[in-house]
Design a protein around this motif. Structure first.
Motif, PDB file in Angstrom:
ATOM      1  N   VAL A  52       0.845  -1.185   0.000  1.00 42.80           N
ATOM      2  CA  VAL A  52       0.000   0.000   0.000  1.00 42.80           C
ATOM      3  C   VAL A  52       0.882   1.238   0.000  1.00 42.80           C
ATOM      4  N   GLU A  53       0.775   2.018  -1.076  1.00 39.58           N
ATOM      5  CA  GLU A  53       1.557   3.244  -1.184  1.00 39.58           C
ATOM      6  C   GLU A  53       0.813   4.415  -0.550  1.00 39.58           C
ATOM      7  N   SER A  54       1.574   5.396  -0.096  1.00 42.70           N
ATOM      8  CA  SER A  54       1.000   6.636   0.423  1.00 42.70           C
ATOM      9  C   SER A  54       2.026   7.745   0.264  1.00 42.70           C
ATOM     10  N   GLY A  55       1.561   8.984   0.460  1.00 44.60           N
ATOM     11  CA  GLY A  55       2.475  10.113   0.436  1.00 44.60           C
ATOM     12  C   GLY A  55       2.443  10.933  -0.833  1.00 44.60           C
ATOM     13  N   GLY A  56       1.680  10.499  -1.812  1.00 46.93           N
ATOM     14  CA  GLY A  56       1.576  11.283  -3.034  1.00 46.93           C
ATOM     15  C   GLY A  56       0.802  12.572  -2.802  1.00 46.93           C
ATOM     16  N   GLY A  57       0.828  13.444  -3.809  1.00 47.98           N
ATOM     17  CA  GLY A  57       0.097  14.692  -3.694  1.00 47.98           C
ATOM     18  C   GLY A  57       0.540  15.686  -4.744  1.00 47.98           C
ATOM     19  N   LEU A  58       0.147  16.936  -4.516  1.00 43.39           N
ATOM     20  CA  LEU A  58       0.480  18.034  -5.423  1.00 43.39           C
ATOM     21  C   LEU A  58       1.598  18.864  -4.803  1.00 43.39           C
ATOM     22  N   VAL A  59       2.632  19.131  -5.590  1.00 44.65           N
ATOM     23  CA  VAL A  59       3.765  19.899  -5.092  1.00 44.65           C
ATOM     24  C   VAL A  59       4.275  20.794  -6.218  1.00 44.65           C
ATOM     25  N   GLN A  60       4.840  21.916  -5.860  1.00 43.78           N
ATOM     26  CA  GLN A  60       5.411  22.809  -6.861  1.00 43.78           C
ATOM     27  C   GLN A  60       6.782  22.309  -7.308  1.00 43.78           C
ATOM     28  N   ALA A  61       7.154  22.674  -8.495  1.00 44.37           N
ATOM     29  CA  ALA A  61       8.476  22.316  -9.004  1.00 44.37           C
ATOM     30  C   ALA A  61       9.558  22.800  -8.041  1.00 44.37           C
ATOM     31  N   GLY A  62      10.538  21.942  -7.817  1.00 40.18           N
ATOM     32  CA  GLY A  62      11.586  22.240  -6.856  1.00 40.18           C
ATOM     33  C   GLY A  62      11.316  21.725  -5.466  1.00 40.18           C
TER      34      GLY A  62
ATOM     35  N   ARG B 108       6.969   4.282 -12.076  1.00 36.20           N
ATOM     36  CA  ARG B 108       5.968   5.323 -12.286  1.00 36.20           C
ATOM     37  C   ARG B 108       5.406   5.214 -13.695  1.00 36.20           C
ATOM     38  N   GLN B 109       4.205   5.710 -13.838  1.00 30.21           N
ATOM     39  CA  GLN B 109       3.546   5.675 -15.138  1.00 30.21           C
ATOM     40  C   GLN B 109       2.743   6.944 -15.341  1.00 30.21           C
ATOM     41  N   ALA B 110       3.106   7.661 -16.365  1.00 29.02           N
ATOM     42  CA  ALA B 110       2.381   8.862 -16.746  1.00 29.02           C
ATOM     43  C   ALA B 110       1.345   8.488 -17.808  1.00 29.02           C
ATOM     44  N   PRO B 111       0.305   9.302 -17.961  1.00 31.98           N
ATOM     45  CA  PRO B 111      -0.736   8.987 -18.963  1.00 31.98           C
ATOM     46  C   PRO B 111      -0.151   8.810 -20.353  1.00 31.98           C
TER      47      PRO B 111
ATOM     48  N   THR C 176       5.655  14.045 -12.815  1.00 28.73           N
ATOM     49  CA  THR C 176       4.239  13.785 -12.608  1.00 28.73           C
ATOM     50  C   THR C 176       3.853  12.423 -13.157  1.00 28.73           C
ATOM     51  N   ALA C 177       3.266  11.583 -12.300  1.00 23.71           N
ATOM     52  CA  ALA C 177       2.904  10.219 -12.682  1.00 23.71           C
ATOM     53  C   ALA C 177       2.223   9.540 -11.502  1.00 23.71           C
ATOM     54  N   VAL C 178       1.689   8.372 -11.765  1.00 20.29           N
ATOM     55  CA  VAL C 178       1.282   7.479 -10.683  1.00 20.29           C
ATOM     56  C   VAL C 178       2.501   6.641 -10.319  1.00 20.29           C
TER      57      VAL C 178
ATOM     58  N   GLN D 182      -0.728   9.009  -6.685  1.00 23.09           N
ATOM     59  CA  GLN D 182      -0.521  10.058  -7.685  1.00 23.09           C
ATOM     60  C   GLN D 182       0.426  11.128  -7.164  1.00 23.09           C
ATOM     61  N   VAL D 183       1.387  11.469  -7.984  1.00 24.38           N
ATOM     62  CA  VAL D 183       2.281  12.597  -7.715  1.00 24.38           C
ATOM     63  C   VAL D 183       2.122  13.595  -8.853  1.00 24.38           C
ATOM     64  N   THR D 184       1.793  14.826  -8.505  1.00 23.12           N
ATOM     65  CA  THR D 184       1.625  15.875  -9.495  1.00 23.12           C
ATOM     66  C   THR D 184       2.549  17.034  -9.140  1.00 23.12           C
ATOM     67  N   VAL D 185       3.382  17.416 -10.085  1.00 20.40           N
ATOM     68  CA  VAL D 185       4.321  18.506  -9.878  1.00 20.40           C
ATOM     69  C   VAL D 185       3.924  19.658 -10.795  1.00 20.40           C
ATOM     70  N   SER D 186       3.585  20.785 -10.196  1.00 17.42           N
ATOM     71  CA  SER D 186       3.163  21.943 -10.973  1.00 17.42           C
ATOM     72  C   SER D 186       4.359  22.835 -11.284  1.00 17.42           C
ATOM     73  N   SER D 187       4.276  23.497 -12.420  1.00 20.74           N
ATOM     74  CA  SER D 187       5.396  24.367 -12.835  1.00 20.74           C
ATOM     75  C   SER D 187       5.202  25.785 -12.334  1.00 20.74           C
TER      76      SER D 187
END
Length: 122
Positions: free
Chosen positions: A5-15, A38-41, A91-93, A117-122
């Motif tokens: 069971v994975e955890s800790g993913g989320g949305l984070v800014q670049a850097g 990891r796998q991106a769409p 950014t990927a699962v 899911q890990v999402t990195v915003s620019s």
């Protein structure tokens, strides 16, 4: 039988940084090598990092070397992925996986988690 069971993913800014955790069930965790993928769409599953059963050997994909660190705590049945200096292309699962040997090939791992899911915003 191993359940992951994975955890800790989320949305984070670049850097920024995130730490993923993968908790494993069962008393045989220490027998298994662990991997992160990891796998991106629209893309194939990509090797990120792997660690052998006692943490003595670690391996990284070229795109994450120097930024990500894999570690494990066999007393807690948990493997971690510390991700620093994150980029939008990270950014990927993210999936953790377990099998006998630490390899870079997804098909060589038998046990898989559901992903986070890990999402990195620019």
């Amino acid at each position: 039988q191993v359940q992951l069971v994975e955890s800790g993913g989320g949305l984070v800014q670049a850097g920024g940084s995130l730490r993923l955790s993968c908790a494993a069930s069962g008393r045989t965790f220490r027998r298994y090598a662990m991997g992160w993928f990891r796998q991106a769409p629209g893309k194939e599953r990509e090797f990120v990092a792997a660690i052998n059963w006692n943490g003595g050997s670690t391996y990284y994909g070229d795109s994450v070397k120097g930024r990500f660190t894999i570690s494990r705590d066999n007393a807690k049945n948990t493997v971690y992925l510390q991700m620093n200096s994150l980029k939008p292309e990270d950014t990927a699962v993210y999936f953790c996986a377990a099998d006998t040997l630490a390899t870079m090939t997804p098909r060589e791992y038998y046990y898989w988690g559901q992903g986070t899911q890990v999402t990195v915003s620019s």
